[in-house]
Design an enzyme around this catalytic site. Structure first.
Site, short mmCIF file in Angstrom:
data_model
loop_
_atom_site.label_atom_id
_atom_site.label_comp_id
_atom_site.label_asym_id
_atom_site.label_seq_id
_atom_site.Cartn_x
_atom_site.Cartn_y
_atom_site.Cartn_z
N LYS A 126 0.87 -1.11 0.07
CA LYS A 126 -0.16 0.06 -0.20
C LYS A 126 0.84 1.28 0.08
O LYS A 126 0.70 2.18 -0.70
CB LYS A 126 -0.86 0.04 1.19
CG LYS A 126 -1.83 -1.03 1.27
CD LYS A 126 -2.74 -1.40 2.49
CE LYS A 126 -1.86 -1.47 3.86
NZ LYS A 126 -1.02 -2.59 3.66
N THR A 127 2.01 1.21 0.90
CA THR A 127 2.84 2.51 0.76
C THR A 127 3.49 2.95 -0.49
O THR A 127 3.38 3.78 -0.87
CB THR A 127 3.80 2.13 2.00
OG1 THR A 127 3.13 2.03 3.29
CG2 THR A 127 4.75 3.36 1.93
N ASP A 164 -0.30 7.85 5.08
CA ASP A 164 0.19 6.52 5.07
C ASP A 164 0.13 6.00 6.60
O ASP A 164 0.40 6.55 7.63
CB ASP A 164 1.91 6.50 4.67
CG ASP A 164 2.30 5.18 4.49
OD1 ASP A 164 1.55 4.32 3.93
OD2 ASP A 164 3.50 4.95 4.63
N ASP A 165 -0.51 5.00 6.36
CA ASP A 165 -0.65 4.01 7.80
C ASP A 165 -1.60 4.62 8.80
O ASP A 165 -0.94 5.15 9.93
CB ASP A 165 0.85 3.63 8.27
CG ASP A 165 0.58 2.34 9.18
OD1 ASP A 165 -0.47 1.93 9.54
OD2 ASP A 165 1.70 1.79 9.59
N LYS A 218 -13.11 15.82 5.10
CA LYS A 218 -14.44 16.41 4.64
C LYS A 218 -14.28 17.88 4.21
O LYS A 218 -15.14 18.36 3.54
CB LYS A 218 -15.27 16.29 5.97
CG LYS A 218 -15.81 14.99 6.11
CD LYS A 218 -16.69 14.35 5.42
CE LYS A 218 -17.39 13.16 5.70
NZ LYS A 218 -18.35 12.86 4.60
N LYS A 230 4.67 -7.04 -1.16
CA LYS A 230 5.74 -6.39 -0.34
C LYS A 230 6.70 -7.55 0.39
O LYS A 230 7.71 -7.39 0.55
CB LYS A 230 5.16 -5.28 0.35
CG LYS A 230 6.36 -4.63 1.21
CD LYS A 230 5.79 -3.48 2.33
CE LYS A 230 6.87 -3.19 3.26
NZ LYS A 230 6.57 -2.27 4.04
#
Length: 699
Positions: A505-506, A559-560, A587, A663
């Protein structure tokens, strides 16, 4: 009864005389102003001769009008219209010869005025040269009369003439200001702050309005706030502007700061008492304005000095004896620190955001800074300023100036022998080329530009398209990037990349941020905030979003998310302050039209985001697939150095049906490659087991 008239010369001064039976033969009667002008004492003998009339024709005559007798302090102010006094002046004195500096007694509607000729210019007869000053001349029908009020402050001349209210120098030229990319901002400043001052003061008064007394220029550092104020002051036809820095007004002695503020307005107050609405415009320019006008009650000291300075400034701008001949221009990078009372209408009511220049603006700025080197032949003709403007996204004006300076330094460096300066030759043949500007791009990095170094480490292994599901996800992500860039109806979009630990994901979020080619790209990750308190972390995250709103296109990677919120399953525990802050920021729409923001978040625990309701704050949620099929593993392993096709196929068959993140797989492969080359199956499987608790992959 007709009385013969004639022009006589007395001590070099020309007078129009006529016979009067009340005056003895051989004598001439002068009033006190005439005696003062010609320096004639009472009873003095003078030589009188016939005067020859001046050949000069008066085109313009400037005169000061005031009461002849000194008025009392409590006398009311008298107002006269210049067109009415002009008509009577022409009627009474149409045959007079006037000299510069001449005082004249003038009866107007029962009041005796003293009119002093301040200066005269010749009549414009269409010659090639403009008419110059003259010392003597006759009043003509075409002579323009310009009346100004005197220093007593008890007589005010009302005029509808446009040139009376010209507040810019006659040679004013916007292009000469040297302010590129800020045409719209300057137009707003002129409309709000200066347009009303062009009109005669009595018209503004009759409209029932006051002039704007203050404006605030705010925006990122280096965008030209101080430059606008400094250059504007040069072209104002007003009193000498006072330019100060906010910290200079501060003083360790109690009361001294307030006195410094009073001194800034002293000249304007003195002139306003004398001239009233006809007073000159007094401009006060204050840089670092937030240092002296912080919100009251926020200072940490016990003296209350900051609060007193704010109160003093408010009383001068909009107090009981407020002035209408001042314009306070403040500049700041932190408008959020300034007391709200200072920013309301009637005080610093004009708030002009001086933001990063667009591509056209960057072209203008670069043209300004390369103008001289281009004219003198020091810049290669192949250099394209529009092309450089396209490459310098999110550069501020100051950074563009530094960019040109850096390119010039590279060009100069080619002509200098640093081993022996004396051997340097042909220094006069310096030429700045495209290559020099390319090198300068490496030297100068915009404060609001991309931070490539923050993303390079996240994508060390590159991006491997190992499955149709991953290709579909990539297609969706790229489509969202294009949507934010191209759509007029999507100012903000938030995308969540979620998946199992080690699914990449990173790396994917960093890759998407880089390929977006948005000018502003930032990564917010937990390791940046180690040791931060909750509020410090939240403030730092909010600052990144505030900076993003200043760019036309921005990407922020969160991230994370679990680690950002300090979430642990024991408890469970997390930072509610950070959670609520992230919820609000996700938002919030960009505050200005034309600003667009893409937020990419990553998470390994979708369930926590659902329970905390943060998942609902994201516009789109994309699930990163893991490698589960033999073909997936084969594609991924074949691209790794040290893995043969046969080994990749063998390992793929062994891992078929298991679920491993890309990863994790790449990390294990790197570990195996470091232990053995070429890698064998046994070593790879051993590394896979020793890399962590991976029993679940064999379940």
């Amino acid at each position: 009864m007709w009385r013969p008239k004639g022009y006589v010369d007395v001590l070099g001064k020309t007078f129009l005389v006529e016979v009067d039976p009340r005056i003895d033969s051989g004598t001439i009667a002068f009033n006190s102003l005439q005696r003062q002008f010609a320096k004639i004492g009472l009873g003095a003998e003078v030589y009188v001769k016939k005067a020859s009339l001046p050949k000069e024709h008066v085109g313009l005559m400037r005169m000061e009008v005031d009461l002849l007798q000194k008025p009392a302090a409590n006398d009311p102010r008298l107002e006269i219209k210049d067109d009415e006094i002009e008509a009577q002046f022409r009627e009474q004195l149409r045959e007079q010869v006037f000299c510069a500096g001449q005082p004249i007694a003038f009866d107007y509607q029962g009041n005796v005025f003293k009119i002093v000729v301040l200066g005269m210019a010749g009549l414009d007869l269409g010659a090639s040269e403009a008419p110059g000053k003259i010392s003597k001349g006759m009043l003509e029908q075409s002579t323009e009369l310009d009346f100004t009020q005197g220093s007593s402050g008890k007589l005010q001349v009302l005029s509808d003439k446009a040139h009376h209210r010209s507040i810019f120098r006659p040679d004013f030229n916007f292009e000469e200001l040297g302010i590129g990319g800020l045409s719209k901002e300057f137009g707003d400043i002129f409309r709000r702050a200066f347009a009303s001052r062009v009109f005669p003061p009595h018209i503004v008064r009759d409209l029932g309005i006051n002039h704007v007394r203050g404006m605030l220029l705010y925006g990122p550092p280096g965008t030209g706030k101080t430059l606008i104020a400094r250059q504007l002051a040069k072209f104002l036809k007003a009193a000498e502007p006072k330019i100060v820095n906010g910290p200079e007004l501060l003083n360790k002695y109690v009361g001294q700061g307030e006195e410094n503020i009073r001194n800034l307005f002293a000249d304007a107050e003195r002139e306003y008492r004398q001239q009233g609405d006809n007073s000159q415009l007094h401009v006060i320019i204050c840089d670092e304005f937030d240092s002296m006008c912080k919100s009251r009650g926020t200072a940490s000291d016990s003296t209350g000095t900051n609060d007193s300075m704010v109160n003093q400034l408010l009383s001068k701008i909009d107090g009981v004896d407020s002035l209408n001949n001042i314009l306070l221009i403040g500049m700041t990078n932190r408008i959020d620190l300034i007391d709200e009372a200072v920013l309301r209408p009637g005080r610093l009511e004009i708030h002009v955001e001086i933001n990063l220049p667009d591509e056209n603006g960057r072209t203008e700025i670069l043209n300004i800074h390369t103008k001289h080197m281009g004219k003198k032949g020091y810049m290669d003709e192949a250099v394209s300023i529009p092309a450089l403007a396209a490459k310098t996204k999110n550069f501020s004006g100051a950074e563009l100036e530094g960019f040109v300076r850096a390119a010039t330094s590279h060009a100069m460096n080619k002509r200098v022998d640093f081993q022996d300066i004396a051997k340097s030759k042909e220094m006069g043949s310096v030429v700045v080329t495209n290559q020099d500007f390319e090198l300068a791009l490496e030297d100068i990095k915009p404060a609001f530009g991309q931070r490539d170094d923050k993303f390079d480490m996240c994508v060390m292994h590159g991006i491997t398209s190992f499955s149709p599901q991953f290709e579909k996800l990539m297609s969706s992500a790229k489509s969202l990037i294009s949507q934010v860039r191209d759509s007029e109806n999507t100012p903000m979009l938030s995308v969540l990349l979620h998946g199992a630990p080690g699914s990449g994901k990173t790396a994917l979020s960093a890759h998407l941020a880089r390929i977006s080619e948005y000018p502003f790209v930032r990564r917010i990750s937990p390791e940046n905030y180690v040791g931060f308190s909750e509020m410090a972390k939240l403030k730092a995250i909010a600052k990144v979003f505030e900076d993003a709103y200043k760019s036309p296109l921005s990407v922020i990677v969160l991230d994370d998310l679990e680690r950002l919120m300090e979430y642990v399953r024991l408890g469970p525990r997390f930072s509610n302050a950070v959670l609520q802050g992230l919820f609000a920021l996700l938002k919030k729409q960009p505050p200005k039209v034309g600003r667009k923001l893409l937020v990419i978040g990553t998470s390994s625990d979708r369930g926590f985001l659902e329970d905390s309701e943060l998942l609902g704050a994201f516009s789109v949620a994309l699930n990163l697939p893991t490698l589960t099929d033999a073909r997936h593993f084969e594609v991924a392993l074949e691209e790794i150095s040290g893995f043969t096709s046969e080994l990749a196929q063998d390992l793929a068959m062994s891992l078929d049906g298991k679920s491993i993140g890309i990863k994790t797989l790449l990390g294990v492969a790197e570990m195996a490659a470091q232990r053995q080359s070429p890698v064998t199956k046994d070593v790879f499987m051993e590394c896979l087991q020793s890399a962590g608790s991976f029993d679940w992959i064999y379940a």
